[in-house]
Write an enzyme that holds these catalytic residues in place. Structure first.
Site, PDB file in Angstrom:
ATOM      1  N   GLY A 205       0.787  -1.227  -0.091  1.00  0.00           N
ATOM      2  CA  GLY A 205       0.131  -0.113  -0.104  1.00  0.00           C
ATOM      3  C   GLY A 205       0.691   1.282   0.184  1.00  0.00           C
ATOM      4  O   GLY A 205       0.202   2.384  -0.145  1.00  0.00           O
TER       5      GLY A 205
ATOM      6  N   CYS B   6     -27.886  -9.631 -15.807  1.00  0.00           N
ATOM      7  CA  CYS B   6     -27.128  -9.115 -17.351  1.00  0.00           C
ATOM      8  C   CYS B   6     -28.214  -9.306 -18.281  1.00  0.00           C
ATOM      9  O   CYS B   6     -28.769 -10.613 -18.456  1.00  0.00           O
ATOM     10  CB  CYS B   6     -25.854  -9.647 -17.669  1.00  0.00           C
ATOM     11  SG  CYS B   6     -25.226  -9.578 -19.141  1.00  0.00           S
TER      12      CYS B   6
ATOM     13  N   CYS C 229     -19.140 -12.303 -19.969  1.00  0.00           N
ATOM     14  CA  CYS C 229     -20.357 -12.421 -20.402  1.00  0.00           C
ATOM     15  C   CYS C 229     -20.177 -13.324 -21.608  1.00  0.00           C
ATOM     16  O   CYS C 229     -21.151 -14.287 -21.677  1.00  0.00           O
ATOM     17  CB  CYS C 229     -20.700 -10.966 -20.844  1.00  0.00           C
ATOM     18  SG  CYS C 229     -22.429 -10.894 -21.320  1.00  0.00           S
TER      19      CYS C 229
ATOM     20  N   CYS D 214     -23.140  -7.120 -18.865  1.00  0.00           N
ATOM     21  CA  CYS D 214     -21.997  -7.241 -17.947  1.00  0.00           C
ATOM     22  C   CYS D 214     -21.073  -6.377 -18.452  1.00  0.00           C
ATOM     23  O   CYS D 214     -20.541  -6.187 -19.490  1.00  0.00           O
ATOM     24  CB  CYS D 214     -21.546  -8.853 -18.437  1.00  0.00           C
ATOM     25  SG  CYS D 214     -22.367 -10.108 -17.531  1.00  0.00           S
TER      26      CYS D 214
ATOM     27  N   CYS E 239     -26.419 -12.458 -20.698  1.00  0.00           N
ATOM     28  CA  CYS E 239     -25.983 -13.533 -20.371  1.00  0.00           C
ATOM     29  C   CYS E 239     -26.821 -14.028 -18.864  1.00  0.00           C
ATOM     30  O   CYS E 239     -26.525 -15.302 -18.405  1.00  0.00           O
ATOM     31  CB  CYS E 239     -24.628 -13.737 -20.213  1.00  0.00           C
ATOM     32  SG  CYS E 239     -24.052 -12.909 -18.724  1.00  0.00           S
TER      33      CYS E 239
END
Lengths: 262, 311
Positions: free
Chosen positions: B38, B247, B278, B272, B250
């Site tokens: 970080g 979605c 997808c 998606c 899909c």
């Protein structure tokens, strides 16, 4: 106003000197401050008042001299030997600093509530509801109406900004507050209200205050003791009433006599 | 693609464009970043043959870790075939000649702009983020000297001031992307402008995460299986976006969806954002409420082939 019964000083300053290159900022300042005591530093512009205040509040390292502060655990610590982290923690919990220009001490782009809440969040408060309740309470104590809690300080008047700055500093219940001309730039009636408020808060919370001002009336109203500075030196100090009513040094006599008598 | 097949012009570039000394410098920064999860490590970012904002940081990190055997996937807002992804994939195909793929499963290095694939990443994969502004405190504290000090002293109260403001003004934490996180309980980090939907994915992720900011000259990293916590308040806990529809193509639920405007009569499609996810689902036989009949895709394929032959 009762000074807390405590024979141990909160702040112990000895031989404090600050040079700006060859020039003197302040020289050989020695004093002690007790808990609950209000000390005024007066003098004309350029006399070293603000230099002294900045040295005391660890914002400006002095050239020589020692400043010791009694921590909450009772130990006496040299401020300039604290680690940076300890010093920062001290500045946002045990101390406050009220600037002359509120814009220097506030975050102008965040709401009043967040301004007051910042210190709480900095010391680890993570409950939104509680932070907000505390902020609302403090706004009330400095006479800002609660429905302004989500407004930016930019939309506040000068007097309100100054009161918000005070609330922001006092929210962590500090023991020592530095003030640099807190009433500067405000009109007289607003000044009077602010002084009244300050006097009340200082008494209620038992705050020790070091206040820099060139306005002797402010010093007279707020402070117990007074230090008069000229050319970087403390030329006279004592109880406020004593110094202002019966000045010993010619310069102090001049200062006192230069107040407009209306 | 072997070296022989590249043209003379492209052979004049070193493998993956950057010279070896530069790559070593970047690798050193990456190693330091991994050692301090970080923490933003400064590095001598180079001018790249693309404008700032196009992922110069991510490109340099990818170039530094890329090997000849790697398989590269490029994502732009979840998609493999939009401008940024196409350009950067083309860049590495030309200068490094490595294999590229659309499939998350096949890739060994994934460089991404603002999304993390829906398919969980594995230990043998590395994900590289393109970061515009690495400093999470930047818009709260403009001074770099001050923000560095705040990181050093772990002085992060200010970040909560921002979240407080969100709740005060909007009634909830309205930050939806670049949502600040704390890495390994120590450093505050901006997970690049990914939607906060992806924040839970970076917590204890199996793959190594590398973040590169070219203009700001910073690299930071989250090593595999590192705890990453999104900041919040006790009474306003961190939440991710949720969608009330699956979605449209899909039928996937619990994934991040993009809204696509279909016409000027309010017609819209939620689909998606991760195009590879997808497509894989559709290939596996999943269909959403707005998907075309499978036969139609055969039709369109047929017609485009026909056009090709005409040309």
């Amino acid at each position: 106003m009762s000074v807390t019964l405590n024979d141990e000083p909160l702040l112990n300053v000895s031989g404090l000197t600050k040079y700006y290159g060859g020039r003197i900022g302040c020289q050989d300042v020695v004093f002690q401050l007790w808990p609950g005591e209000v000390l005024a530093i007066v003098g004309e512009s350029g006399s070293g008042k603000t230099t002294l205040l900045n040295c005391l509040s660890t914002r400006l390292p002095p050239s020589t001299g020692v400043i010791e502060y009694r921590m909450r655990d009772g130990s006496m610590r040299n401020l300039y030997q604290l680690s940076e982290a300890e010093r920062r923690f001290l500045m946002r919990t045990d101390w406050g600093f009220v600037h002359q220009h509120a814009a220097d001490g506030l975050r102008m782009t965040v709401s009043a509530g967040a301004n007051v809440g910042e210190r709480l969040m900095a010391v680890g408060d993570r409950h939104y509801g509680k932070i907000r309740a505390t902020a609302a309470d403090w706004l009330g104590r400095v006479e800002i109406s609660e429905d302004r809690i989500d407004d930016d300080p930019r939309s506040f008047s000068g007097g309100m900004r100054q009161r918000l700055q005070i609330a922001r500093n006092l929210v962590t219940k500090p023991r020592l507050v530095f003030m640099d001309e807190p009433t500067g730039g405000l009109d007289v009636s607003v000044q009077a209200r602010l002084l009244d408020l300050l006097r009340q808060l200082v008494a209620d919370m038992g705050l020790a205050v070091i206040i820099v001002t060139h306005d002797l009336a402010v010093a007279r109203l707020l402070s117990h003791r007074i230090m008069v500075m000229k050319d970087g030196l403390v030329i006279e100090s004592g109880l406020t009433d004593q110094v202002l009513d019966d000045p010993r040094e010619p310069y102090t006599q001049l200062l006192v006599s230069s107040i407009l008598q209306v | 693609m072997s070296v022989e097949t590249t043209s003379n012009l492209e052979q004049e570039y070193n493998f993956a464009y950057l010279d070896e000394q530069t790559k070593r410098m970047i690798r050193r920064a990456i190693l330091k970043a991994i050692a301090i999860p970080g923490y933003q490590v400064p590095f001598a970012s180079r001018e790249m043959p693309m404008p700032y904002g196009w992922g110069t940081g991510g490109v340099q990190v990818t170039a530094a870790i890329l090997g000849k055997a790697d398989c590269l996937k490029m994502i732009d807002q979840g998609s493999d075939d939009t401008t940024n992804a196409v350009s950067l994939r083309g860049f590495f195909e030309k200068t490094a000649g490595v294999a590229t793929t659309f499939k998350t499963q096949e890739a060994s290095i994934i460089q991404t702009r603002h999304r993390i694939p829906e398919t969980p990443l594995r230990e043998d994969q590395i994900i590289v983020f393109q970061v515009p502004i690495p400093e999470p405190l930047r818009f709260l504290e403009p001074r770099e000297t001050e923000t560095r000090k705040m990181h050093a002293l772990e002085d992060y109260g200010l970040m909560h001031v921002k979240l407080y403001e969100d709740i005060a003004k909007n009634g909830r934490i309205a930050t939806t992307y670049a949502y600040p996180v704390k890495v390994a309980g120590r450093y505050l980090m901006d997970p690049s402008p990914t939607p906060k939907f992806d924040n839970p994915k970076i917590d204890r992720m199996a793959a190594l995460q590398l973040y590169g900011a070219g203009r700001e000259k910073r690299i930071y990293a989250v090593p595999p299986y590192t705890g990453v916590r999104s900041l919040d308040f006790e009474d306003h806990p961190f939440e991710i976006q949720s969608f009330d529809k699956p979605c449209g193509l899909c039928g996937a639920e619990g994934v991040y969806l993009d809204e696509v405007i279909l016409d000027d009569e309010g017609g819209r499609l939620f689909v998606c954002s991760d195009t590879d996810h997808c497509e894989e689902r559709r290939a596996a036989g999943h269909t959403g409420p707005m998907a075309a009949d499978p036969a139609a895709s055969q039709l369109s394929k047929g017609s485009s082939d026909a056009e090709d032959t005409v040309q």
